[in-house]
Design an enzyme around this catalytic site. Structure first.
Site, short mmCIF file in Angstrom:
data_model
loop_
_atom_site.label_atom_id
_atom_site.label_comp_id
_atom_site.label_asym_id
_atom_site.label_seq_id
_atom_site.Cartn_x
_atom_site.Cartn_y
_atom_site.Cartn_z
CG PHE A 157 -2.06 -0.88 1.28
CD1 PHE A 157 -3.03 -0.84 0.29
CD2 PHE A 157 -2.21 -1.78 2.33
CE1 PHE A 157 -4.13 -1.69 0.36
CE2 PHE A 157 -3.30 -2.63 2.39
CZ PHE A 157 -4.26 -2.60 1.40
CD GLU A 364 -0.71 9.84 6.68
OE1 GLU A 364 -0.66 10.60 7.66
OE2 GLU A 364 -0.15 10.08 5.60
C1 LIG Z 1 -4.68 4.01 -0.82
C2 LIG Z 1 -3.83 3.67 0.36
C3 LIG Z 1 -2.60 4.30 0.51
C4 LIG Z 1 -1.78 3.96 1.59
N1 LIG Z 1 -0.55 4.55 1.69
C5 LIG Z 1 0.33 4.08 2.61
C6 LIG Z 1 1.68 4.55 2.62
O1 LIG Z 1 2.08 5.42 1.82
N2 LIG Z 1 2.55 4.01 3.51
C7 LIG Z 1 2.16 3.06 4.40
O2 LIG Z 1 3.01 2.63 5.19
N3 LIG Z 1 0.88 2.60 4.43
C8 LIG Z 1 -0.04 3.09 3.56
N4 LIG Z 1 -1.34 2.61 3.55
C9 LIG Z 1 -1.70 1.56 4.49
C10 LIG Z 1 -2.71 2.00 5.54
O3 LIG Z 1 -2.07 2.85 6.47
C11 LIG Z 1 -3.29 0.72 6.18
O4 LIG Z 1 -4.16 0.16 5.19
C12 LIG Z 1 -4.03 0.98 7.47
O5 LIG Z 1 -3.14 1.36 8.49
C13 LIG Z 1 -4.83 -0.24 7.95
O6 LIG Z 1 -4.07 -1.42 7.91
P1 LIG Z 1 -4.70 -2.72 7.18
O7 LIG Z 1 -5.13 -2.30 5.84
O8 LIG Z 1 -3.72 -3.81 7.30
O9 LIG Z 1 -6.00 -3.07 8.02
P2 LIG Z 1 -6.08 -3.95 9.37
O10 LIG Z 1 -5.07 -3.47 10.34
O11 LIG Z 1 -6.07 -5.38 9.00
O12 LIG Z 1 -7.51 -3.56 9.89
C14 LIG Z 1 -8.73 -4.20 9.44
C15 LIG Z 1 -9.89 -3.64 10.29
O13 LIG Z 1 -9.67 -3.99 11.67
C16 LIG Z 1 -9.73 -2.83 12.47
N5 LIG Z 1 -8.81 -2.96 13.60
C17 LIG Z 1 -7.54 -3.42 13.59
N6 LIG Z 1 -7.00 -3.36 14.82
C18 LIG Z 1 -7.95 -2.82 15.62
C19 LIG Z 1 -8.00 -2.48 17.01
N7 LIG Z 1 -6.96 -2.67 17.82
N8 LIG Z 1 -9.15 -1.97 17.50
C20 LIG Z 1 -10.21 -1.75 16.68
N9 LIG Z 1 -10.23 -2.04 15.35
C21 LIG Z 1 -9.11 -2.56 14.84
C22 LIG Z 1 -9.31 -1.70 11.53
O14 LIG Z 1 -9.74 -0.44 12.01
C23 LIG Z 1 -9.97 -2.11 10.24
O15 LIG Z 1 -11.32 -1.70 10.24
C24 LIG Z 1 -2.20 2.98 2.53
C25 LIG Z 1 -3.46 2.38 2.37
C26 LIG Z 1 -4.26 2.72 1.31
C27 LIG Z 1 -5.59 2.01 1.17
#
Ligand SMILES: Cc1cc2nc3c(=O)[nH]c(=O)nc-3n(C[C@H](O)[C@H](O)[C@H](O)COP(=O)(O)OP(=O)(O)OC[C@H]3O[C@@H](n4cnc5c(N)ncnc54)[C@H](O)[C@@H]3O)c2cc1C
Length: 388
Positions: A157, A364
């Site tokens: 991502f 973020e």
């Molecule tokens: C278009 C795009 C651009 C991005 N750009 C960057 C970038 O430049 N650099 C970078 O490093 N990352 C980037 N990201 C990554 C982004 O920061 C992550 O997608 C985000 O932090 C969530 O991680 P995940 O997708 O693994 O979801 P997960 O962590 O798997 O979460 C899935 C669901 O579970 C919930 N959840 C997880 N843990 C908890 C908790 N403890 N309590 C309550 N709810 C919880 C989440 O809120 C979510 O609803 C980007 C993502 C996108 C979609």
């Protein structure tokens, strides 16, 4: 307490609005349609100082407070959400390198990031470490006597990836958990780096998102930010400001959605009258304006807390990001609703605003994680002390 913007803030706001009006807004729909990342236009913002808004002036940055920087990001997002959001990520990375890199690396790279000669990406997320970023597994290994680290792993991502030159990569070098994470400045064209496909996304189509693979990538030891084990702390410090930026970019989009809807409801005739004459429409408009202003003011407050190095700044940034992105999404969605079926067509910009804003509630740190940060502060530290 004075809520009025200063003359300087008004001048930055006006410059950013003029740039957005001329260079971003007229092209935004086409960039979205063609998934075009307008690198040339982004580099042009460097001439205005917008690629190093809060980077130290010793390294050619404007050295602005976060609040002033937020004012600029809002105007850029008014012109194009996806492009402004990328510029905000580049600012975050540039600031991190400016703050934490060794003098030699900082002096070499930061002015070139500020001018736009180099573009950057922030690399924290991994396939199995998203919200739980402290569990990341990308490894950085340095043998005794060597003056380089070897990186192996995968980041997913990553915004801008494939079109950027400098990566700040968080990798595990010294043990488990967040304290085992270090941060490195990595040349994006280094041997052993390969890029995945440009992800097909719901929004933010005007900037690429790719996975980055590191296979025995050599990184000079001098490219370590600060000391080993400080990388997670730096990554989170970057994100405090990053969340203000992502929040205010959402507000800029809400503002343009609101302006578009306000014009439309006064033109659109139904039942023999402009729909603006209907009280339910008027009430919707009133709520949209109220919520846009509330979101903006919450961002300003968090930015002020960060500028003042308030001990609760992290919680304020999390509150502001959560609130501003939720309210702005709602405003844009209501603006689409006020356009009826036309709002759903891509001849109008509303569906793009909604698509672009959705990810602001996710990246973020998801808005659930923002609530984790705030409630943890309330429950485990000094209760509501300093939070009001
Ligand atoms: C278009 C795009 C651009 C991005 N750009 C960057 C970038 O430049 N650099 C970078 O490093 N990352 C980037 N990201 C990554 C982004 O920061 C992550 O997608 C985000 O932090 C969530 O991680 P995940 O997708 O693994 O979801 P997960 O962590 O798997 O979460 C899935 C669901 O579970 C919930 N959840 C997880 N843990 C908890 C908790 N403890 N309590 C309550 N709810 C919880 C989440 O809120 C979510 O609803 C980007 C993502 C996108 C979609």
């Amino acid at each position: 307490m004075d809520f009025a913007l200063t003359d300087d803030q008004l001048a930055y706001q006006q410059t950013a609005r003029q740039f957005a009006q001329k260079e971003l807004k007229p092209n935004s729909a086409e960039w979205d349609r063609n998934s075009h990342f307008p690198v040339d236009i982004i580099k042009k913002t460097g001439e205005l100082g917008f690629l190093g808004l809060y980077t130290n002036a010793n390294y050619d940055g404007l050295g602005l407070p976060r609040l002033d920087s937020a004012i600029v990001f809002e105007e850029l997002a008014w012109g194009d959400t996806a492009v402004a959001a990328y510029i905000s990520i580049h600012n975050m990375v540039t600031w991190m390198i400016g703050e934490y890199a060794k003098d030699e690396v900082r002096a070499d790279i930061v002015p070139r990031l500020v001018s736009g000669e180099l573009l950057s990406s922030y690399c924290l997320t991994e396939p199995s470490a998203g919200s739980d970023a402290g569990a990341l597994t990308t490894k950085a290994v340095k043998q005794d006597g060597e003056d380089y680290y070897i990186l192996n792993g995968e980041k997913t991502f990553i915004s801008g990836a494939g079109s950027t030159d400098i990566l700040v990569v968080m990798a595990r070098s010294c043990g488990s958990g967040p304290k085992g994470v270090s941060a490195f400045v990595v040349d994006a064209h280094s041997e052993g780096i390969s890029y995945g496909k440009n992800e097909h996304k719901m929004g933010w189509k005007a900037q690429p998102t790719r996975t980055i693979h590191f296979k025995d990538t050599k990184v000079p030891a001098k490219n370590l930010l600060g000391n080993e084990g400080e990388g997670f702390k730096f990554a989170m410090k970057g994100l405090d400001g990053g969340r203000i930026n992502i929040g205010i970019c959402a507000v800029g989009t809400a503002q343009t959605a609101l302006e578009t809807a306000l014009a439309y409801v006064q033109e659109r005739q139904q039942f023999g009258t402009a729909i603006a004459e209907l009280q339910s429409v008027q009430f919707k408009l009133a709520d949209m304006l109220t919520e846009t202003i509330a979101a903006r003011q919450m961002i300003y407050l968090a930015a002020h807390k960060l500028d003042k190095k308030d001990p609760n700044a992290t919680a304020y940034c999390a509150m502001a990001k959560r609130m501003a992105t939720d309210l702005s999404f709602k405003v844009a969605n209501e603006a689409l609703q006020l356009h009826g079926g036309y709002g759903y067509l891509n001849e109008y910009p509303l569906e793009r605003y909604v698509r672009d804003l959705r990810v602001h509630q996710i990246l973020e740190g998801t808005n659930e994680i923002m609530r984790v940060i705030v409630s943890r502060k309330m429950l485990t530290e000094d209760s509501l002390n300093g939070l009001r």
